[in-house]
Design an enzyme around this catalytic site. Sequence first.
Site, PDB file in Angstrom:
ATOM      1  N   HIS A  93       0.854  -1.189   0.000  1.00 42.85           N
ATOM      2  CA  HIS A  93       0.000   0.000   0.000  1.00 42.85           C
ATOM      3  C   HIS A  93       0.887   1.235   0.000  1.00 42.85           C
ATOM      4  CE1 HIS A  93      -3.860   2.046   0.719  1.00 42.85           C
ATOM      5  NE2 HIS A  93      -3.100   2.938   1.348  1.00 42.85           N
ATOM      6  N   SER A  94       0.805   2.005  -1.059  1.00 39.69           N
ATOM      7  CA  SER A  94       1.598   3.234  -1.141  1.00 39.69           C
ATOM      8  C   SER A  94       0.919   4.334  -0.340  1.00 39.69           C
ATOM      9  CB  SER A  94       1.758   3.667  -2.596  1.00 39.69           C
ATOM     10  OG  SER A  94       2.509   2.705  -3.304  1.00 39.69           O
ATOM     11  N   GLU A  95       1.720   5.005   0.453  1.00 38.05           N
ATOM     12  CA  GLU A  95       1.232   6.085   1.304  1.00 38.05           C
ATOM     13  C   GLU A  95       0.358   7.054   0.523  1.00 38.05           C
ATOM     14  OE1 GLU A  95       3.253   9.269   4.337  1.00 38.05           O
ATOM     15  OE2 GLU A  95       4.380   8.698   2.567  1.00 38.05           O
ATOM     16  N   CYS A  96      -0.759   7.432   1.127  1.00 35.64           N
ATOM     17  CA  CYS A  96      -1.654   8.432   0.539  1.00 35.64           C
ATOM     18  C   CYS A  96      -2.202   9.274   1.683  1.00 35.64           C
ATOM     19  CB  CYS A  96      -2.779   7.753  -0.239  1.00 35.64           C
ATOM     20  SG  CYS A  96      -3.962   8.937  -0.939  1.00 35.64           S
TER      21      CYS A  96
ATOM     22  N   ASP B   2       3.691   6.302 -13.437  1.00 34.82           N
ATOM     23  CA  ASP B   2       3.892   5.685 -12.128  1.00 34.82           C
ATOM     24  C   ASP B   2       5.393   5.573 -11.873  1.00 34.82           C
ATOM     25  OD1 ASP B   2       3.914   4.087  -9.834  1.00 34.82           O
ATOM     26  OD2 ASP B   2       2.277   2.809 -10.541  1.00 34.82           O
TER      27      ASP B   2
ATOM     28  N   ARG C  63       6.767   4.566  -9.038  1.00 31.67           N
ATOM     29  CA  ARG C  63       7.080   3.648  -7.947  1.00 31.67           C
ATOM     30  C   ARG C  63       7.954   2.481  -8.414  1.00 31.67           C
ATOM     31  NH1 ARG C  63       1.087   2.613  -5.924  1.00 31.67           N
ATOM     32  NH2 ARG C  63       0.878   2.450  -8.201  1.00 31.67           N
TER      33      ARG C  63
ATOM     34  N   THR D  40      -4.315  -6.865  -4.525  1.00 29.14           N
ATOM     35  CA  THR D  40      -4.111  -5.722  -5.419  1.00 29.14           C
ATOM     36  C   THR D  40      -5.065  -5.793  -6.595  1.00 29.14           C
ATOM     37  OG1 THR D  40      -2.447  -4.420  -6.617  1.00 29.14           O
ATOM     38  CG2 THR D  40      -2.347  -6.809  -6.898  1.00 29.14           C
TER      39      THR D  40
END
Length: 198
Positions: free
Chosen positions: A54-57, A128, A130, A151
């Site tokens: 989970h990418s920080e948001c 993207d 990442r 995902t």
Amino acid sequence: MAEVRARVDFKVGAKSNIDAEILSFRGLKTDKEHVAVIFKQADQTQDTPLVRMHSECLTGDVFHSSRCDCGEQLEETIQRMGESGGVILYLRQEGRGIGLYNKIDAYRLQSQGMNTYEANNHLGFDDDLRDFTEAAQMLEALGIKKIRLVTNNPKKIRELAEYGIEIVEVVNTSAHIKDGNENYLRAKVSHGKHNLKV
């Protein structure tokens, strides 16, 4: 080689009622402070644990922004893993890697009609940015080689597999549609090829 630096018990979830552990790491590729949140000691008790990268948001996870579904995906995963165990790799990759301030600039462009990818491109960024190398390093540090990946994003599936993590199942999250994020979700499906029904 990455290794666990500290492992601490804490409670998580919207009501802080789910037992978990938070882990920090040393020896990751960059100096970003990624963490793992582990439920039911899944790294030690399950052969193929559920794993979510989970990418920080900040806007979605903390402020429950109407512009995305990140906070809802995170909470859905916390609830699921609270029941069955699993590992959340919380990655410090705000805005698909462009950073918080640039993401806010992208929001301004989205308010003018661009989708999330067009806005990032207009600001000079790829779709993207990442890189999931450190996620693979974190899993290796935990001794996890086979996973069930939570995902909707094909890039995450592809990159983890490239780093040698065996994905035995892909578990999709729900489509969290709300007033304000419909265009964002449609762009994730049409442009990012996410497996979502919107």
